[in-house]
Design an enzyme around this catalytic site. Structure first.
Site, mmCIF file in Angstrom:
data_model
loop_
_atom_site.group_PDB
_atom_site.id
_atom_site.type_symbol
_atom_site.label_atom_id
_atom_site.label_comp_id
_atom_site.label_asym_id
_atom_site.label_seq_id
_atom_site.Cartn_x
_atom_site.Cartn_y
_atom_site.Cartn_z
ATOM 1 N N GLU A 66 -28.504 -13.407 25.522
ATOM 2 C CA GLU A 66 -28.936 -13.465 26.921
ATOM 3 C C GLU A 66 -29.971 -12.385 27.262
ATOM 4 O O GLU A 66 -29.833 -11.673 28.257
ATOM 5 C CB GLU A 66 -27.726 -13.353 27.859
ATOM 6 C CG GLU A 66 -26.775 -14.533 27.743
ATOM 7 C CD GLU A 66 -25.693 -14.573 28.802
ATOM 8 O OE1 GLU A 66 -25.295 -13.511 29.308
ATOM 9 O OE2 GLU A 66 -25.242 -15.683 29.119
ATOM 10 N N ARG A 106 -20.280 -8.232 19.671
ATOM 11 C CA ARG A 106 -19.915 -9.518 20.280
ATOM 12 C C ARG A 106 -20.596 -10.707 19.593
ATOM 13 O O ARG A 106 -21.732 -10.583 19.110
ATOM 14 C CB ARG A 106 -20.274 -9.517 21.772
ATOM 15 C CG ARG A 106 -19.449 -8.524 22.554
ATOM 16 C CD ARG A 106 -19.915 -8.466 23.982
ATOM 17 N NE ARG A 106 -19.236 -9.389 24.858
ATOM 18 C CZ ARG A 106 -19.847 -10.127 25.780
ATOM 19 N NH1 ARG A 106 -21.155 -10.114 25.890
ATOM 20 N NH2 ARG A 106 -19.141 -10.892 26.585
ATOM 21 N N ARG A 142 -25.119 -25.527 22.276
ATOM 22 C CA ARG A 142 -24.814 -24.106 22.393
ATOM 23 C C ARG A 142 -23.463 -23.737 21.779
ATOM 24 O O ARG A 142 -23.282 -22.635 21.263
ATOM 25 C CB ARG A 142 -24.872 -23.790 23.891
ATOM 26 C CG ARG A 142 -24.148 -22.597 24.336
ATOM 27 C CD ARG A 142 -24.334 -22.385 25.813
ATOM 28 N NE ARG A 142 -23.548 -21.225 26.197
ATOM 29 C CZ ARG A 142 -23.501 -20.704 27.399
ATOM 30 N NH1 ARG A 142 -24.206 -21.233 28.369
ATOM 31 N NH2 ARG A 142 -22.754 -19.651 27.664
ATOM 32 N N ASP A 157 -18.015 -20.465 27.401
ATOM 33 C CA ASP A 157 -17.988 -19.276 28.250
ATOM 34 C C ASP A 157 -16.857 -19.284 29.283
ATOM 35 O O ASP A 157 -17.080 -19.704 30.406
ATOM 36 C CB ASP A 157 -19.327 -19.156 28.989
ATOM 37 C CG ASP A 157 -19.509 -17.797 29.628
ATOM 38 O OD1 ASP A 157 -18.693 -16.918 29.342
ATOM 39 O OD2 ASP A 157 -20.463 -17.630 30.402
ATOM 40 N N GLU A 162 -11.744 -11.833 23.031
ATOM 41 C CA GLU A 162 -12.186 -11.427 24.370
ATOM 42 C C GLU A 162 -11.746 -12.487 25.374
ATOM 43 O O GLU A 162 -12.173 -13.639 25.302
ATOM 44 C CB GLU A 162 -13.708 -11.265 24.390
ATOM 45 C CG GLU A 162 -14.244 -10.804 25.746
ATOM 46 C CD GLU A 162 -15.760 -10.573 25.749
ATOM 47 O OE1 GLU A 162 -16.272 -9.854 24.863
ATOM 48 O OE2 GLU A 162 -16.433 -11.121 26.653
ATOM 49 N N GLU A 214 -14.258 -15.621 36.646
ATOM 50 C CA GLU A 214 -15.654 -15.933 36.965
ATOM 51 C C GLU A 214 -15.855 -17.427 37.234
ATOM 52 O O GLU A 214 -16.601 -17.806 38.144
ATOM 53 C CB GLU A 214 -16.538 -15.489 35.797
ATOM 54 C CG GLU A 214 -17.992 -15.861 35.953
ATOM 55 C CD GLU A 214 -18.830 -15.490 34.726
ATOM 56 O OE1 GLU A 214 -18.351 -14.722 33.873
ATOM 57 O OE2 GLU A 214 -19.964 -15.989 34.633
ATOM 58 N N TRP A 229 -28.710 -25.622 29.765
ATOM 59 C CA TRP A 229 -27.653 -24.785 30.337
ATOM 60 C C TRP A 229 -27.422 -25.069 31.823
ATOM 61 O O TRP A 229 -26.984 -24.207 32.573
ATOM 62 C CB TRP A 229 -27.914 -23.283 30.148
ATOM 63 C CG TRP A 229 -28.492 -22.863 28.832
ATOM 64 C CD1 TRP A 229 -29.366 -21.845 28.628
ATOM 65 C CD2 TRP A 229 -28.225 -23.403 27.522
ATOM 66 N NE1 TRP A 229 -29.682 -21.734 27.302
ATOM 67 C CE2 TRP A 229 -29.002 -22.672 26.602
ATOM 68 C CE3 TRP A 229 -27.437 -24.441 27.024
ATOM 69 C CZ2 TRP A 229 -29.013 -22.930 25.233
ATOM 70 C CZ3 TRP A 229 -27.447 -24.710 25.657
ATOM 71 C CH2 TRP A 229 -28.218 -23.957 24.787
HETATM 72 C C1 BDP Z 1 -21.216 -14.797 31.217
HETATM 73 C C2 BDP Z 1 -21.525 -14.113 32.506
HETATM 74 C C3 BDP Z 1 -22.531 -13.014 32.379
HETATM 75 C C4 BDP Z 1 -22.152 -12.107 31.227
HETATM 76 C C5 BDP Z 1 -22.017 -12.918 29.963
HETATM 77 C C6 BDP Z 1 -21.486 -12.108 28.790
HETATM 78 O O1 BDP Z 1 -21.977 -15.093 33.411
HETATM 79 O O2 BDP Z 1 -22.559 -12.317 33.592
HETATM 80 O O3 BDP Z 1 -23.086 -11.102 31.059
HETATM 81 O O4 BDP Z 1 -21.075 -13.927 30.156
HETATM 82 O O5 BDP Z 1 -20.331 -12.281 28.453
HETATM 83 O O6 BDP Z 1 -19.954 -15.364 31.402
HETATM 84 O O7 BDP Z 1 -22.229 -11.317 28.224
#
Ligand code: BDP
Length: 717
Positions: free
Chosen positions: A328, A362, A374, A403, A425, A431, A581
């Site tokens: 990201e 990670r 993805r 996610d 994790e 969220e 996405w």
């Molecule tokens: C996503 C979130 C983002 C995090 C990312 C992560 O939307 O804010 O930075 O994961 O885990 O769920 O790095």
């Protein structure tokens, strides 16, 4: 806590009731599960008063002082009397707490065989007689074990257990049990995920001023066995490694140390780069003096070694680094330098190894250019490097392949890296599960993952057996929870969010505990000890996650949340018309049907699982319906197990989900008189919001999908 106008009247009446009626208390939730209110069952109270007429603790240490204070506070509160703390045994029942090293009383007891099995953090609680005096003994090899044992004893008392023939030995199944904060250095939470206010950490006040709340935070964590904290976001600001910030971190570490909690830091891979070389977003704001962060460059390696040395001089028990790299937009060894994850992680591991530090690297990676699905990316990038990481490196992996969705199948990486310790994790902060607005008890979801059978080494190769190290004989084991804690007075925004913090700690200690047991404990410690009331609240909590799945993303749907905020539904494209996405990428609704074909006729993500999961998920017929639209694009008229068509079943789930929230509201109303008035109102308001927003989810999704299905919405009874 915010109240709407309609509740002001109720509040007003409440204030009068509270002021004229001294029996009514008001609880703002600050004390979490440790309010130690006096026990009301007369029989239990009497038995405890006899058993615990004094507290005997020999020895000196900061942790022992904390134990003295905590146990005294707990016993005084629960028993409603002043229980003396001594260092010798008197007459009458006593609670004796000590290690063999510091307590002469403990030395005389025959505990060595048991203690030999308990390791560094374990404890025992045992009833016995010493010189004819009935005692309950808490012992351990180290003071931290005594602290964990003391909290466990208080938990047993809060939940009304008998101490007659108590004989408990307990030690954690997982070694590293961490909370990860996504807090930025400016006090906000990364990506506006501050659902419980701002960050707890007041960086501008540190190191001179220490907020008393840090101690309360450490205490709460110790009470559930959390032993590590990452205070800063994975989207790491390199500033955290500047000398002035390390001094602030060191102060936090000093507060946490006697509670058995070590500090770790999220670090930015570009940290060694000089700010003046920043030519793009990724490299912006490095704090070093180099023009590269290439992990194979000797100067870069030396930079990290020097940094590690500097950190350990300030924080001798520093835990290590958490790294979000090549993910990201965060910098990493790959795109910039054409190096591998192993090159990057091993470089940091080398810097930390002399001091016993670890790297949590990670695996949250995805890239639209190289991978149209993805969900397959982490497996592809990491499995080839199994066994190539240094022994002090964890690969920290989210439970699901996308996610933190309300429901995903397990991430296929688990089981596929037998020679590299994988750290799990989880996300506590909801969220994608209604933030701090929805009552969603997460333990049933976490249990679903922990019990997921990967078949990596045949039947019984559960996720739990992977992360506790037993399946692959991992030399290190770990679990991290992305925390839901902020500076709101009640810590988590929603009072029931506390139950998720609590459940995470309890499961990290012992993943065999059931969701029901944990809920039951938490309710008795936090809300009420009346069996009937406990049962009612427990029933609300247990089904709440499935309800959330139903009103948001039933039958394997996922990621159809509002972009960025991830709260409400947004099944359509946004204005930009971008597909990657976005919801339409994930749900793929068309006139023929719904769902993402990840089977062998589609992206073939099913092949990343072990047999027989691979074949089961691949088959439209055999695929569990909870994952159906995750793995298959399914015709609207597909016959489901219920006999209904997919379309009818989908609508039914949406309605069922909202119905559950209504039921929770009825239950909550029915127990009003048994709940603290302030907490009652707080939760009542939250439930009303949840019902309203769950209905929006239902109506938005049903009407959006109807455009494709072109079938009437069935009546729901
Ligand atoms: C996503 C979130 C983002 C995090 C990312 C992560 O939307 O804010 O930075 O994961 O885990 O769920 O790095």
């Amino acid at each position: 806590m915010k109240y709407s106008l309609k509740n002001i009247n109720i509040l007003f009446v409440l204030c009068i009731v509270v002021s004229v009626c001294p029996a009514a208390s008001a609880d703002d939730g600050y004390n979490l599960w440790m309010s130690y209110k006096k026990l009301d069952d007369a029989k239990t109270l009497k038995a405890y008063q006899q058993a615990f007429s004094s507290i005997v603790i020999e020895g000196q240490s900061e942790t022992l002082d904390i134990i003295r204070e905590e146990v005294k506070k707990g016993l005084d509160g629960l028993l409603g009397v002043d229980v003396p703390v001594r260092n010798t045994l008197d007459t009458g029942g006593a609670l004796v707490i000590g290690t063999r090293r510091q307590s002469q009383i403990i030395q005389k007891l025959d505990l060595s065989d048991k203690l030999a099995t308990l390791g560094y953090e374990g404890f025992l609680i045992k009833s016995t007689k010493i010189n004819g005096i009935p005692t309950v003994v808490i012992s351990a090899n180290e003071d931290i074990g005594l602290l964990y044992g003391s909290f466990h004893l208080l938990r047993l008392m809060q939940t009304g257990q008998s101490f007659k023939n108590v004989d408990i030995c307990s030690k954690p199944k997982i070694q590293y049990r961490l909370l990860d904060h996504w807090d930025k250095l400016d006090g906000t939470i990364s990506d506006q995920r501050g659902y419980a206010g701002k960050s707890l950490w007041k960086w501008d006040e540190l190191p001179d001023k220490i907020d008393p709340r840090y101690k309360d935070y450490a205490r709460a964590n110790a009470s559930i066995g959390i032993n590590g904290v990452v205070p800063n976001s994975v989207n790491a600001d390199p500033t955290i490694l500047k000398p002035e910030y390390l001094k602030k971190v060191a102060k936090l570490a000093d507060v946490f140390r006697p509670y058995g909690i070590r500090v770790f830091l999220s670090v930015n891979f570009s940290s060694p780069i000089s700010a003046k070389f920043s030519e793009d977003g990724n490299r912006k704001g490095g704090i070093g003096n180099l023009n590269t962060s290439d992990p194979c460059d000797p100067e870069v390696r030396q930079w990290w070694k020097d940094k590690a040395k500097e950190i350990y001089q300030l924080i001798p028990d520093f835990g290590g680094f958490l790294v979000k790299a090549s993910s990201e937009g965060m910098p990493g060894p790959q795109q910039q330098y054409n190096r591998t994850h192993a090159d990057g992680a091993n470089m940091l591991a080398e810097a930390l190894a002399p001091y016993g530090g670890i790297v949590m690297w990670r695996s949250f990676v995805y890239n639209a250019d190289v991978d149209p699905d993805r969900s397959k990316r982490a497996y592809k990038e990491f499995v080839p490097f199994d066994g190539k990481f240094s022994p002090n490196v964890f690969i920290q992996t989210k439970n699901g392949p996308i996610d933190f969705q309300p429901r995903e199948p397990l991430n296929s990486l688990f089981g596929a890296m037998p020679n590299t310790p994988l750290m799990l994790e989880l996300q506590i902060m909801q969220e994608y599960l209604g933030h701090s607005k929805h009552l969603v008890y997460l333990a049933p979801m976490w249990k679903e993952y922990l019990e997921f059978d990967t078949y990596a080494k045949g039947r019984g190769s559960t996720l739990a057996s992977i992360i506790d190290g037993s399946l692959h004989n991992y030399q290190m084991t770990g679990i991290a929870g992305v925390t839901n804690i902020g500076d709101d007075r009640n810590w988590c925004g929603h009072l029931f969010g506390q139950a998720n913090w609590y459940a995470f700690g309890r499961l990290a200690w012992d993943h065999n505990l059931s969701s029901e047991t944990i809920a039951n404990e938490w309710i008795r410690m936090t809300l009420s000890r009346k069996s009937k009331v406990v049962k009612q609240i427990q029933s609300m909590m247990i089904g709440s996650r499935e309800a959330c799945v139903n009103y948001m993303t039933p039958l394997g749907l996922h990621h159809i949340m509002q972009e960025g905020f991830h709260y409400g539904p947004q099944p359509s494209l946004d204005k930009s018309g971008r597909v990657d996405w976005t919801s339409v990428y994930y749900h793929r609704a068309d006139v023929n049907g719904l769902g993402f074909d990840r089977s062998s006729t589609g992206s073939n993500a099913t092949s990343q699982y072990f047999s027989p999961n691979a074949e089961i998920f691949d088959s439209l017929k055999r695929c569990p319906e909870k994952y159906l639209l995750w793995f298959h694009h399914v015709s609207w008229d597909h016959k489901m197990k219920s006999g209904r068509t997919l379309w009818k079943e989908l609508c039914r789930r949406y309605y069922k989900g909202v119905d559950y929230v209504k039921k929770m509201e009825h239950t909550w109303d029915a127990i009003e008189k048994d709940i603290d008035p302030e907490i009652y109102l707080h939760v009542k308001e939250k439930l009303a919001t949840q019902e309203k927003d769950a209905a929006i989810w239902r109506d938005t999704c049903v009407s959006y999908f109807q455009k494709f299905s072109n079938r009437p919405v069935p009546a729901y009874k």
